[in-house]
Design an enzyme around this catalytic site. Structure first.
Site, PDB file in Angstrom:
ATOM      1  CG  HIS A   1      -1.894   1.016   1.199  1.00  0.00           C
ATOM      2  ND1 HIS A   1      -3.147   0.927   1.535  1.00  0.00           N
ATOM      3  CD2 HIS A   1      -1.871   2.532   1.148  1.00  0.00           C
ATOM      4  CE1 HIS A   1      -3.919   2.033   1.231  1.00  0.00           C
ATOM      5  NE2 HIS A   1      -2.997   2.944   1.297  1.00  0.00           N
TER       6      HIS A   1
ATOM      7  CG  HIS B   1      -1.708   6.410  -2.349  1.00  0.00           C
ATOM      8  ND1 HIS B   1      -2.971   6.340  -2.964  1.00  0.00           N
ATOM      9  CD2 HIS B   1      -1.494   5.884  -1.025  1.00  0.00           C
ATOM     10  CE1 HIS B   1      -3.598   5.925  -2.064  1.00  0.00           C
ATOM     11  NE2 HIS B   1      -3.034   5.626  -0.995  1.00  0.00           N
TER      12      HIS B   1
ATOM     13  CG  HIS C   1      -7.798   3.812   0.443  1.00  0.00           C
ATOM     14  ND1 HIS C   1      -7.186   3.450  -0.666  1.00  0.00           N
ATOM     15  CD2 HIS C   1      -6.621   4.583   0.890  1.00  0.00           C
ATOM     16  CE1 HIS C   1      -5.901   3.844  -0.806  1.00  0.00           C
ATOM     17  NE2 HIS C   1      -5.533   4.486   0.428  1.00  0.00           N
TER      18      HIS C   1
ATOM     19  CD  GLU D   1      -7.017   6.920   5.413  1.00  0.00           C
ATOM     20  OE1 GLU D   1      -7.520   7.017   4.514  1.00  0.00           O
ATOM     21  OE2 GLU D   1      -5.867   7.388   5.629  1.00  0.00           O
TER      22      GLU D   1
ATOM     23  CG  ASP E   1       0.399   8.938   0.525  1.00  0.00           C
ATOM     24  OD1 ASP E   1       0.049   8.893  -0.727  1.00  0.00           O
ATOM     25  OD2 ASP E   1      -0.739   8.630   1.279  1.00  0.00           O
TER      26      ASP E   1
HETATM   27  N1  ADE Z   1      -4.525   9.137  -1.281  1.00  0.00           N
HETATM   28  C1  ADE Z   1      -3.224   8.921  -0.784  1.00  0.00           C
HETATM   29  N2  ADE Z   1      -3.176   8.667   0.262  1.00  0.00           N
HETATM   30  C2  ADE Z   1      -4.433   8.229   0.732  1.00  0.00           C
HETATM   31  C3  ADE Z   1      -4.995   7.972   1.905  1.00  0.00           C
HETATM   32  N3  ADE Z   1      -4.002   7.897   2.845  1.00  0.00           N
HETATM   33  N4  ADE Z   1      -6.350   7.844   2.221  1.00  0.00           N
HETATM   34  C4  ADE Z   1      -7.024   8.072   1.012  1.00  0.00           C
HETATM   35  N5  ADE Z   1      -6.563   8.443  -0.002  1.00  0.00           N
HETATM   36  C5  ADE Z   1      -5.208   8.774  -0.428  1.00  0.00           C
HETATM   37 ZN    ZN Z   2      -3.631   5.057   1.032  1.00  0.00          ZN
END
Ligand code: ADE
Ligand code: ZN
Length: 330
Positions: A14, A16, A194, A197, A276
């Site tokens: 996971h 991006h 996702h 979260e 990220d």
């Molecule tokens: N896009 C990039 N990071 C993300 C995250 N943590 N949650 C949702 N969308 C994302």
């Molecule tokens: Zn993510």
């Protein structure tokens, strides 16, 4: 123990790709593309400046707007896999967003060719195996999700191994995205989404009830619903856990309140991921180390996390068993 953790073969499921762009690389790529980067994107230390989920998403969009062509995608892919390999990550799947590429005037084909070149170059130089999960962006709406799924299905490549969705969990409902996910799943692409979260356990119920998914991105708020935890075990749904991201975004106040240890003792399949990295000051290696340091996750359990991750990966069966053996041999 720390040196053993650093040697442990690790798996990332996971991240991006656009969110792996380090500030320095944004400035380098922007400069060569003649694109002006608003320096308010960075704080006084040169790190990304954001305060909450909405401003994180804006900073993420602003950083990726430095990209202009397939070669830029090649470079960010190469740099990301290179840094993964430096932490003994042996296999990584990364989310790419055709919507972000299109916003920068980059075609789907150019984006994919760039990523493929970056993956090949990184495998040649560092031995790491990279794969791609094509993602749509939730806040851009269900029709755009369908467009992205169709584009992926119509343009297959062996490195494109799955379909997913990120973005603002409060936009639309997951059921609205069933058409997009069904297009991908019916064409044989395993899916992840996702959920859980920013939103509560109901969003994870929606994901498993309405979408053909095998994995959930985050899913951490499942911890609030014991029945849901049982269901995740029963259906063998894997959770892509990103503790550093969760703490940065204040989903949990501190390490003590993070549910990773509870998920493990419940028998839920989990992986440890960076999401990220430069936005959350993390990396896969740091996630493994911090889980040991702050959540008492033993080396044996970390090894098992690598195994669960590889098993939940969307790699072909041969790659899966070859890399699982590498972890077992450690
Ligand atoms: N896009 C990039 N990071 C993300 C995250 N943590 N949650 C949702 N969308 C994302
Ligand atoms: Zn993510």
């Amino acid at each position: 123990m720390l040196s053993q953790i650093s040697q442990l073969p690790k798996i990332e499921l996971h991240s991006h790709l656009e969110g792996t762009l380090k500030p320095e690389l944004v400035n380098v790529i922007a400069k060569r593309n003649g694109i002006h980067v608003d320096q308010n994107l960075f704080d006084s230390q040169g790190e990304y400046a954001w305060t909450d989920f909405a401003s994180f998403l804006s900073a993420y969009d602003a950083a990726s707007s430095c990209l202009k062509n397939g070669n830029d995608y090649r470079d960010i892919t190469y740099e990301y896999f290179k840094s993964c390999a430096s932490e003994n990550v042996i296999y990584a799947e990364t989310f790419i967003s055709p919507d972000h590429a299109a916003d920068c005037g980059i075609t789907y084909d150019d984006m994919i060719s760039g990523c493929v070149q970056g993956i090949d170059d990184a495998e040649r130089d560092f031995g790491i195996i990279g794969r791609i999960i094509v993602t749509c962006v939730r806040h851009l709406g269900p029709q755009q999700g369908v467009n992205v799924a169709k584009q992926m299905v119509d343009n297959p490549h062996p490195y494109i191994v799955g379909f997913g969705m990120g973005g603002d969990e409060n936009a639309f409902t997951l059921e609205d995205y069933a058409p997009a996910f069904n297009i991908a799943a019916e064409a044989g692409y395993p899916c992840t989404v996702h959920a859980g979260e920013l939103c509560g356990p109901e969003s994870v119920w929606d994901a498993i009830n309405f979408l053909p998914i095998r994995r959930i991105g985050h899913g951490v708020n499942s911890i609030l619903d014991a029945k849901l935890l049982d269901e995740l075990v029963k259906r063998k749904i894997h959770l892509e856990i990103c503790p550093g991201s969760n703490l940065s975004l204040s989903i949990f106040a501190d390490w003590d309140s993070h549910p990773l240890p509870s998920f493990i003792s419940k028998g839920i399949s989990v992986s440890l991921n960076s999401d990220d990295p430069p936005f959350f000051h993390t990396s896969v290696g740091l996630e493994y180390i911090n889980s040991a340091k702050h959540m008492n996750i033993s080396l044996e359990k970390l090894k098992n996390i690598s195994l669960m991750a590889m098993d939940a990966s969307f790699a072909d069966a041969d790659t899966k068993s070859r890399l699982m053996n590498k972890i077992i041999e450690f």
